[in-house]
Design a protein around this motif. Structure first.
Motif, short mmCIF file in Angstrom:
data_model
loop_
_atom_site.label_atom_id
_atom_site.label_comp_id
_atom_site.label_asym_id
_atom_site.label_seq_id
_atom_site.Cartn_x
_atom_site.Cartn_y
_atom_site.Cartn_z
N ARG A 1 4.01 5.65 3.28
CA ARG A 1 3.36 6.77 3.96
C ARG A 1 1.93 6.42 4.35
O ARG A 1 1.47 6.75 5.46
N ARG A 2 1.22 5.75 3.46
CA ARG A 2 -0.17 5.39 3.74
C ARG A 2 -0.26 4.45 4.95
O ARG A 2 -1.12 4.62 5.83
N LEU B 1 0.58 6.42 8.22
CA LEU B 1 -0.55 7.24 8.66
C LEU B 1 -1.67 6.39 9.25
O LEU B 1 -2.28 6.75 10.27
N ALA B 2 -1.94 5.24 8.62
CA ALA B 2 -2.97 4.34 9.16
C ALA B 2 -2.56 3.81 10.53
O ALA B 2 -3.40 3.69 11.44
N PHE C 1 0.80 -1.23 0.00
CA PHE C 1 0.00 0.00 0.00
C PHE C 1 0.83 1.28 0.00
O PHE C 1 0.26 2.37 -0.15
N ARG D 1 1.20 14.58 6.27
CA ARG D 1 0.39 14.78 5.06
C ARG D 1 0.91 15.95 4.22
O ARG D 1 0.74 15.98 3.01
N VAL E 1 5.05 10.87 -0.90
CA VAL E 1 4.43 9.56 -1.14
C VAL E 1 5.47 8.65 -1.80
O VAL E 1 6.12 9.03 -2.77
N ASP F 1 5.85 5.14 -3.70
CA ASP F 1 4.99 4.18 -4.40
C ASP F 1 5.14 2.78 -3.81
O ASP F 1 6.22 2.40 -3.33
#
Length: 466
Positions: A83-84, A87-88, A80, A190, A195, A197
């Motif tokens: 960074r995603r 943050l999650a 995923f 954010r 980001v 990949d």
């Protein structure tokens, strides 16, 4: 055949330092929360009218959840994006913090600590991998030397912070204190963290491996915890079941044609194997000492939790000072030289504690802790730099997950081991509590010497920068 000398390290600019600061906020929260609650266990026992055996699971449940979550961090980041996932993980950790502060019983608090631990377990590995990916091989060493000091400071300052919170606020603030830090981390990430990949080739989740590795580690740590509490039957079941499940995972990882959750072959790749062993043993030494010293200060010398935490602070100051030295030399000095020198300092700083039975002045304790902290900062960052600089970018999340997993397990095993040894020494020495602690520290010294032997297998030269 020796490697060619590495070119000069690339400059760590203000933008990268800002990203490092943001990502280290997550690691700070996760590692601090593992220890900040420890000084509040007595307060929680009274609040929920719980037994000591029940309330200790407030700490153990968090640790087991962390151990269970770490192995999945590499696959999640690859699938995923770093960074995603980071943050999650912050979101899950903050949700767990709110739930913990709202707990109405010991049982509900234990369940909510599991939620918090699942988020906390993902943060250090995901943050390190993301930072190494953004920095690139030429800047990884310097930036890792800055952020690697945080896990060393958190066990030292956690009890001190917990005592400070309880001095001015009710117990829910042990958990609510995470909210402003986490909110700031999310907003800053954010805006400023780029980001990254996901891996170009997506792999299926290793479900069989996950069912063996994470529960196996959790059960093993549970069994070792029960050993420390002198409960023979659950201890034996936990240790045996954990070892069997981990052995089954190793066989699965070697035989599967798909990508395993943690690839056992990583540990056969130099210098990963030696680096991993050094981190495991170092974790056992560091966390074992962090467990022993506050207990000695309180039970052997009658100090309060605040006083014990204050006396531990010099170790954190030594670690901060050492990180400055490492930051300036990590691109110039051979990794093995830094790591071995760091372990020698840890040994020198640990040796005085073997003499606790003969009376050790406070000035010697403070000096020894400063030396220990300085040495600790010279081990973690160079070891991580060795691995992160020599591995393919797409493999960084899995490598970071493996290293953090080993450090966590090493800390858990080390704490359980010294607890069992201390229990036996206390039974043997009777009323001579300082002598029992001094005898236990000889084992901590043994951990350090074993780590030194592993460190001699680290590379003599700097990694190539690419």
């Amino acid at each position: 055949m020796t490697e060619a000398p590495a070119p000069p390290a690339e400059r760590v600019d203000r933008e990268l330092l800002r990203i490092a600061f943001i990502l280290v906020l997550g690691t700070f929260m996760a590692t601090l929360d593992a220890t900040i609650v420890s000084v509040g266990l007595d307060r929680l026992t009274e609040e929920f009218d719980a037994s000591v055996a029940e309330i200790q699971w407030v700490s153990s449940a968090y640790l087991l959840a962390v151990v269970a979550a770490v192995p999945a961090s590499g696959w999640l980041a690859g699938r995923f994006g770093g960074r995603r996932v980071w943050l999650a993980a912050i979101g899950v950790f903050l949700l767990g913090s709110v739930l913990c502060a709202s707990a109405w019983s010991a049982s509900s608090l234990i369940v909510f600590r599991v939620v918090q631990g699942l988020g906390g377990g993902l943060l250090p590995a995901t943050g390190q991998a993301l930072l190494a990916r953004v920095a690139g091989p030429g800047r990884t060493g310097k930036v890792i030397s800055i952020v690697a000091v945080v896990p060393l400071l958190s066990p030292v300052f956690g009890p001190l912070a917990g005592g400070s919170v309880l001095a001015v606020a009710p117990w829910p603030w042990l958990f609510l204190v995470n909210l402003p830090i986490g909110a700031a981390a999310v907003l800053l990430a954010r805006r400023y963290v780029p980001v990254v990949d996901p891996a170009p080739q997506r792999t299926a989740f290793d479900l069989r491996g996950a069912l063996l590795l994470s529960p196996g580690l959790a059960v093993l740590v549970y069994g070792l915890t029960e050993v420390a509490h002198d409960r023979a039957v659950p201890a034996a079941i936990g240790v045996v079941a954990g070892v069997v499940m981990l052995a089954a995972f190793t066989v699965h990882g070697l035989r599967t044609r798909s990508t395993p959750l943690v690839d056992p072959r990583l540990f056969a790749r130099p210098p990963f194997g030696a680096a991993a062993l050094a981190l495991v043993v170092l974790g056992a030494s560091v966390f074992g000492t962090t467990f022993l010293l506050p207990l000695y200060f309180q039970s052997g010398r009658g100090m309060s939790a605040w006083e014990a935490g204050l006396l531990l602070a010099p170790q954190g100051l030594g670690a901060a000072a050492g990180s400055v030295l490492v930051n300036r030399t990590i691109s110039k000095v051979a990794p093995r030289t830094l790591v071995v020198a760091g372990i020698v300092l840890i040994v020198a700083g640990t040796a005085p504690f073997t003499l606790l039975g003969h009376g050790v002045p406070d000035a010697v304790v403070v000096s020894a802790l400063v030396v220990r902290g300085f040495g600790m900062s010279m081990v973690g960052a160079p070891v991580m730099n060795i691995v992160y600089s020599r591995i393919e970018p797409e493999q960084l999340p899995r490598a970071a997950g493996a290293l953090n997993l080993l450090n966590t397990v090493g800390g858990s095993v080390g704490t359980a081991a010294v607890a069992v040894i201390l229990e036996n020494r206390l039974a043997a020495t009777g009323a001579d509590v300082p002598a029992a602690f001094g005898a236990t520290f000889w084992w901590v010294l043994g951990f350090c010497l074993f780590a030194a032997a592993a460190a001699t297998r680290l590379p003599r030269t700097q990694p190539r920068k690419g």
